[in-house]
Design a protein around this motif. Structure first.
Motif, mmCIF file in Angstrom:
data_model
loop_
_atom_site.group_PDB
_atom_site.id
_atom_site.type_symbol
_atom_site.label_atom_id
_atom_site.label_comp_id
_atom_site.label_asym_id
_atom_site.label_seq_id
_atom_site.Cartn_x
_atom_site.Cartn_y
_atom_site.Cartn_z
ATOM 1 N N LEU A 94 0.812 -1.206 0.000
ATOM 2 C CA LEU A 94 0.000 0.000 0.000
ATOM 3 C C LEU A 94 0.849 1.260 0.000
ATOM 4 C CD1 LEU A 94 -2.714 -1.054 2.610
ATOM 5 C CD2 LEU A 94 -2.871 -1.159 0.118
ATOM 6 N N ASN A 95 1.807 1.323 0.930
ATOM 7 C CA ASN A 95 2.616 2.539 1.098
ATOM 8 C C ASN A 95 4.105 2.256 1.207
ATOM 9 O OD1 ASN A 95 0.334 4.541 1.419
ATOM 10 N ND2 ASN A 95 -0.142 3.149 3.108
ATOM 11 N N SER A 96 4.520 1.044 0.813
ATOM 12 C CA SER A 96 5.933 0.639 0.881
ATOM 13 C C SER A 96 6.484 0.715 2.300
ATOM 14 C CB SER A 96 6.788 1.505 -0.058
ATOM 15 O OG SER A 96 6.388 1.331 -1.395
ATOM 16 N N ASP B 52 11.407 4.379 12.974
ATOM 17 C CA ASP B 52 12.737 4.926 12.707
ATOM 18 C C ASP B 52 12.976 5.201 11.221
ATOM 19 O OD1 ASP B 52 12.887 2.366 11.752
ATOM 20 O OD2 ASP B 52 14.620 1.761 12.965
ATOM 21 N N ASN B 53 11.905 5.173 10.423
ATOM 22 C CA ASN B 53 11.998 5.528 9.002
ATOM 23 C C ASN B 53 10.688 6.213 8.625
ATOM 24 O OD1 ASN B 53 10.137 3.364 7.544
ATOM 25 N ND2 ASN B 53 11.276 2.303 9.159
ATOM 26 N N PRO B 54 10.687 7.047 7.577
ATOM 27 C CA PRO B 54 9.472 7.817 7.240
ATOM 28 C C PRO B 54 8.247 6.957 6.977
ATOM 29 C CG PRO B 54 11.375 8.743 6.111
ATOM 30 C CD PRO B 54 11.848 7.460 6.750
ATOM 31 N N ALA B 55 8.406 5.855 6.228
ATOM 32 C CA ALA B 55 7.247 5.017 5.908
ATOM 33 C C ALA B 55 6.705 4.324 7.158
ATOM 34 C CB ALA B 55 7.610 3.989 4.848
ATOM 35 N N GLY B 56 7.610 3.865 8.020
ATOM 36 C CA GLY B 56 7.174 3.239 9.261
ATOM 37 C C GLY B 56 6.472 4.227 10.172
ATOM 38 N N SER B 57 7.012 5.439 10.255
ATOM 39 C CA SER B 57 6.380 6.482 11.060
ATOM 40 C C SER B 57 4.994 6.816 10.523
ATOM 41 C CB SER B 57 7.269 7.728 11.070
ATOM 42 O OG SER B 57 6.671 8.767 11.817
ATOM 43 N N HIS B 58 4.861 6.894 9.198
ATOM 44 C CA HIS B 58 3.560 7.174 8.582
ATOM 45 C C HIS B 58 2.563 6.069 8.906
ATOM 46 C CE1 HIS B 58 0.624 8.451 5.561
ATOM 47 N NE2 HIS B 58 0.594 7.204 5.137
ATOM 48 N N PHE B 59 3.004 4.819 8.822
ATOM 49 C CA PHE B 59 2.147 3.672 9.124
ATOM 50 C C PHE B 59 1.626 3.740 10.553
ATOM 51 C CE2 PHE B 59 2.125 -0.587 11.100
ATOM 52 C CZ PHE B 59 1.146 -1.229 10.363
ATOM 53 N N LEU B 60 2.512 4.013 11.502
ATOM 54 C CA LEU B 60 2.116 4.060 12.910
ATOM 55 C C LEU B 60 1.239 5.270 13.204
ATOM 56 C CD1 LEU B 60 5.524 2.879 14.321
ATOM 57 C CD2 LEU B 60 3.359 1.628 14.512
ATOM 58 N N ASN B 61 1.535 6.401 12.576
ATOM 59 C CA ASN B 61 0.681 7.578 12.743
ATOM 60 C C ASN B 61 -0.726 7.304 12.218
ATOM 61 O OD1 ASN B 61 2.659 9.146 13.944
ATOM 62 N ND2 ASN B 61 3.328 10.076 12.016
ATOM 63 N N LYS B 62 -0.794 6.614 11.077
ATOM 64 C CA LYS B 62 -2.105 6.284 10.507
ATOM 65 C C LYS B 62 -2.866 5.332 11.420
ATOM 66 C CE LYS B 62 -4.285 5.056 6.113
ATOM 67 N NZ LYS B 62 -4.056 4.705 4.696
ATOM 68 N N LEU B 63 -2.174 4.365 11.997
ATOM 69 C CA LEU B 63 -2.809 3.466 12.955
ATOM 70 C C LEU B 63 -3.371 4.237 14.144
ATOM 71 C CD1 LEU B 63 -0.522 0.303 13.296
ATOM 72 C CD2 LEU B 63 -2.958 0.307 12.783
ATOM 73 N N ASN B 64 -2.569 5.120 14.707
ATOM 74 C CA ASN B 64 -3.004 5.858 15.883
ATOM 75 C C ASN B 64 -4.173 6.785 15.578
ATOM 76 O OD1 ASN B 64 -1.279 4.819 17.922
ATOM 77 N ND2 ASN B 64 0.431 5.986 17.071
#
Length: 322
Positions: free
Chosen positions: A81-83, A129-141
């Motif tokens: 979805l978002n790499s 610790d990476n932009p895509a991972g941060s985006h994923f977790l922000n979207k979850l929250n």
């Protein structure tokens, strides 16, 4: 279904049969997402047309790893979805070809060897610790504010390895109990399934648990964990096996990581075997979609792109006089 919402259109207009067919297709693009009821009457050579489109809830996909075409790169597998990179730690690896849940050529899965434990942590994880991972977790929250989440995947234990384990674990510092935001023991060593959210271990506030009779954990099983406000569900192979109607605490909104196959705070709580077709939705997946996944549909096959969603109808013209 009670958890579906509707968009309807009542209209009188003139169409050829070809135009009616095209309109029907535009009102409902996927039978799995909505149903269309049509009433047509031939009057003085004109087509009087009434249509109602009923659309299921938006699935709100957040993460998707099917492990077939997204090969491991630099120790991670990118989601479709978002790499978002799913990092592989220890003895976690992409399986050999044909070791996915279908057993067919070009079907792979994620394999966690039985060497994982305190001495050799083995899991897959998404961190900030990476932009895509941060985006994923922000979207979850952000999604957690609606207090709805579904995690679906296929699982198969390595022969002789069933023990105390955690198949999926979302870390939440505010939830306590090892930062237990959302996690599932599938199963624990006593063969009981535990589904925890926002801490542990009181029921119904934090825990849903029970024994699933006559399940062979060393075969492929499809698991779906659903949090729908106060309600929680565990589905296995398309069947609802554990359920509570109400009482669960809201999901926390401070999740910091996702771990597959191992607790991030108790390394000896580890899964040994294969996971496949991992999908995360910011919604409570409806029964028909759960059954479709358990019957073999890929998560990517039930997710429609925004261009395919049925149209939003803001007003009706001419005005309905019925």
């Amino acid at each position: 279904m009670s958890n579906q919402w509707k968009k309807s259109c009542d209209c009188v207009t003139v169409f050829s049969m070809v135009r009616v067919t095209k309109l029907m297709k535009s009102v409902c693009l996927r039978s799995s997402r909505c149903a269309v009821q049509v009433r047509a009457t031939l009057f003085l050579g004109l087509m009087i047309f009434h249509a109602e489109a009923q659309q299921g809830p938006h699935l709100e996909p957040i993460g998707l790893w099917e492990f077939n075409s997204n090969m491991a790169i630099d120790g991670a597998i990118l989601d479709q979805l978002n790499s978002t990179p799913l990092g592989l730690v220890g003895a976690a690896e992409l399986s050999s070809d044909g070791e996915g849940r279908t057993g067919e050529v070009d079907d792979r899965s994620l394999f966690f060897k039985d060497s994982g434990g305190e001495a050799n942590p083995t899991h897959a994880r998404v961190t900030a610790d990476n932009p895509a991972g941060s985006h994923f977790l922000n979207k979850l929250n952000q999604s957690n504010k609606n207090d709805k989440l579904t995690v679906a995947f296929w699982q198969r234990w390595k022969s002789g390895s069933v023990s105390n384990s955690s198949s999926v674990w979302f870390s939440s510092p505010s939830s306590g109990a090892g930062n237990r935001g959302f996690q599932a023991h599938l199963p624990w060593g006593n063969q009981i399934v535990y589904f925890d959210t926002s801490g542990c271990c009181g029921s119904p506030e934090k825990r849903l648990n029970g024994r699933i009779a006559e399940l062979d954990w060393e075969k492929w099983n499809h698991v779906v964990l659903v949090k729908d406000e106060g309600s929680k569900q565990v589905w296995v192979n398309g069947k609802l096996v554990l359920h509570q109607e109400s009482g669960a605490l809201p999901l926390a909104t401070d999740w910091t990581s996702m771990h597959l196959a191992q607790s991030p705070t108790e390394a000896n709580v580890a899964f040994h075997g294969w996971l496949d077709d991992v999908a995360i939705f910011g919604s409570a997946l409806p029964q028909n979609q759960i059954e479709a996944l358990a019957s073999g549909a890929l998560p990517s096959e039930i997710i429609a792109s925004p261009e395919e969603w049925p149209p939003e109808i803001s007003e009706i013209f001419p005005e309905d006089k019925t």
